[in-house]
Write an enzyme that holds these catalytic residues in place. Sequence first.
Site, PDB file in Angstrom:
ATOM      1  N   GLN A  48       0.773  -1.162   0.078  1.00  0.00           N
ATOM      2  CA  GLN A  48      -0.031  -0.255   0.045  1.00  0.00           C
ATOM      3  C   GLN A  48       0.714   1.359  -0.036  1.00  0.00           C
ATOM      4  O   GLN A  48       0.372   2.371  -0.403  1.00  0.00           O
ATOM      5  CB  GLN A  48      -0.980  -0.009   1.576  1.00  0.00           C
ATOM      6  CG  GLN A  48      -2.095  -1.025   1.111  1.00  0.00           C
ATOM      7  CD  GLN A  48      -2.919  -0.927   2.478  1.00  0.00           C
ATOM      8  OE1 GLN A  48      -2.581  -1.483   3.440  1.00  0.00           O
ATOM      9  NE2 GLN A  48      -3.983  -0.348   2.297  1.00  0.00           N
ATOM     10  N   CYS A  90     -10.647   0.099   3.428  1.00  0.00           N
ATOM     11  CA  CYS A  90      -9.299  -0.132   3.075  1.00  0.00           C
ATOM     12  C   CYS A  90      -8.715   1.324   2.783  1.00  0.00           C
ATOM     13  O   CYS A  90      -9.414   2.004   2.013  1.00  0.00           O
ATOM     14  CB  CYS A  90      -9.254  -0.749   1.973  1.00  0.00           C
ATOM     15  SG  CYS A  90      -7.375  -1.320   1.403  1.00  0.00           S
ATOM     16  N   HIS A 132      -6.962  -8.895   7.274  1.00  0.00           N
ATOM     17  CA  HIS A 132      -7.227  -7.873   6.138  1.00  0.00           C
ATOM     18  C   HIS A 132      -5.518  -7.608   5.445  1.00  0.00           C
ATOM     19  O   HIS A 132      -5.459  -7.546   4.442  1.00  0.00           O
ATOM     20  CB  HIS A 132      -7.826  -6.799   6.513  1.00  0.00           C
ATOM     21  CG  HIS A 132      -7.966  -5.786   5.453  1.00  0.00           C
ATOM     22  ND1 HIS A 132      -9.246  -5.193   5.082  1.00  0.00           N
ATOM     23  CD2 HIS A 132      -7.081  -4.811   5.175  1.00  0.00           C
ATOM     24  CE1 HIS A 132      -8.917  -4.231   4.192  1.00  0.00           C
ATOM     25  NE2 HIS A 132      -7.687  -3.968   4.014  1.00  0.00           N
ATOM     26  N   GLU A 133      -4.599  -7.320   6.329  1.00  0.00           N
ATOM     27  CA  GLU A 133      -3.200  -6.884   6.034  1.00  0.00           C
ATOM     28  C   GLU A 133      -2.552  -8.099   5.516  1.00  0.00           C
ATOM     29  O   GLU A 133      -1.857  -7.874   4.341  1.00  0.00           O
ATOM     30  CB  GLU A 133      -2.734  -6.385   7.439  1.00  0.00           C
ATOM     31  CG  GLU A 133      -3.356  -5.250   7.848  1.00  0.00           C
ATOM     32  CD  GLU A 133      -3.740  -4.093   6.833  1.00  0.00           C
ATOM     33  OE1 GLU A 133      -3.089  -3.946   5.913  1.00  0.00           O
ATOM     34  OE2 GLU A 133      -4.671  -3.324   7.407  1.00  0.00           O
ATOM     35  N   HIS A 136      -3.339  -8.412   1.804  1.00  0.00           N
ATOM     36  CA  HIS A 136      -2.722  -7.524   0.947  1.00  0.00           C
ATOM     37  C   HIS A 136      -1.300  -7.990   0.532  1.00  0.00           C
ATOM     38  O   HIS A 136      -0.684  -7.883  -0.532  1.00  0.00           O
ATOM     39  CB  HIS A 136      -2.170  -6.033   1.722  1.00  0.00           C
ATOM     40  CG  HIS A 136      -3.564  -5.141   1.769  1.00  0.00           C
ATOM     41  ND1 HIS A 136      -3.891  -4.492   0.481  1.00  0.00           N
ATOM     42  CD2 HIS A 136      -4.252  -4.804   2.581  1.00  0.00           C
ATOM     43  CE1 HIS A 136      -4.856  -3.735   0.750  1.00  0.00           C
ATOM     44  NE2 HIS A 136      -5.075  -3.667   2.116  1.00  0.00           N
TER      45      HIS A 136
END
Length: 163
Positions: A48, A90, A132-133, A136
């Site tokens: 990100q 997000c 969630h992370e 990624h």
Amino acid sequence: MDIKIYPDPILKQECKEVSNIDSSFVRNIDNMIKTMKSADGIGLAAPQVGISERFFVCVDFSNDSKEDSLVLINPVIVKAEGRIESKEGCLSIPGFYDYVFRYEYIQINALDLDGNEIIYNPEGIQSVVFQHEYDHLDGILFPERMSKIKKDILMKKIDKEFR
Ligand SMILES: [Zn+2]
């Protein structure tokens, strides 16, 4: 650091393992934590901020103040059970929130900044944020964790907003 916004291609890539925890790596971590906090986020993964490597930072929910952050390097989910629904957003898809399915309990093993392996058994929001992370790092964004029909509807809206 600038946060990469959908549909930046780096968000779809599988990240590579971290091979060296040196001083520039630690500086990146400090900057990521600052970036996460100033964006009012609760987690931020390396891709990100344009780094295609397997690590992320997030809020430490075991601490009441929520001031402390956790750093997970080369995390591996070794156990996962139960199923919960969680409403997620997000930082890379700003303005969109929806319910997704997650495991209720996981065990995740990761290195800390000293290169020591730490074993986490998070529950509740900490477990959801880790998942969630972690996603990624495999190029997976939260709509992928919705039912196909709901995902298609949400992705249409997201594509309209960001394309
Ligand atoms: Zn995210």
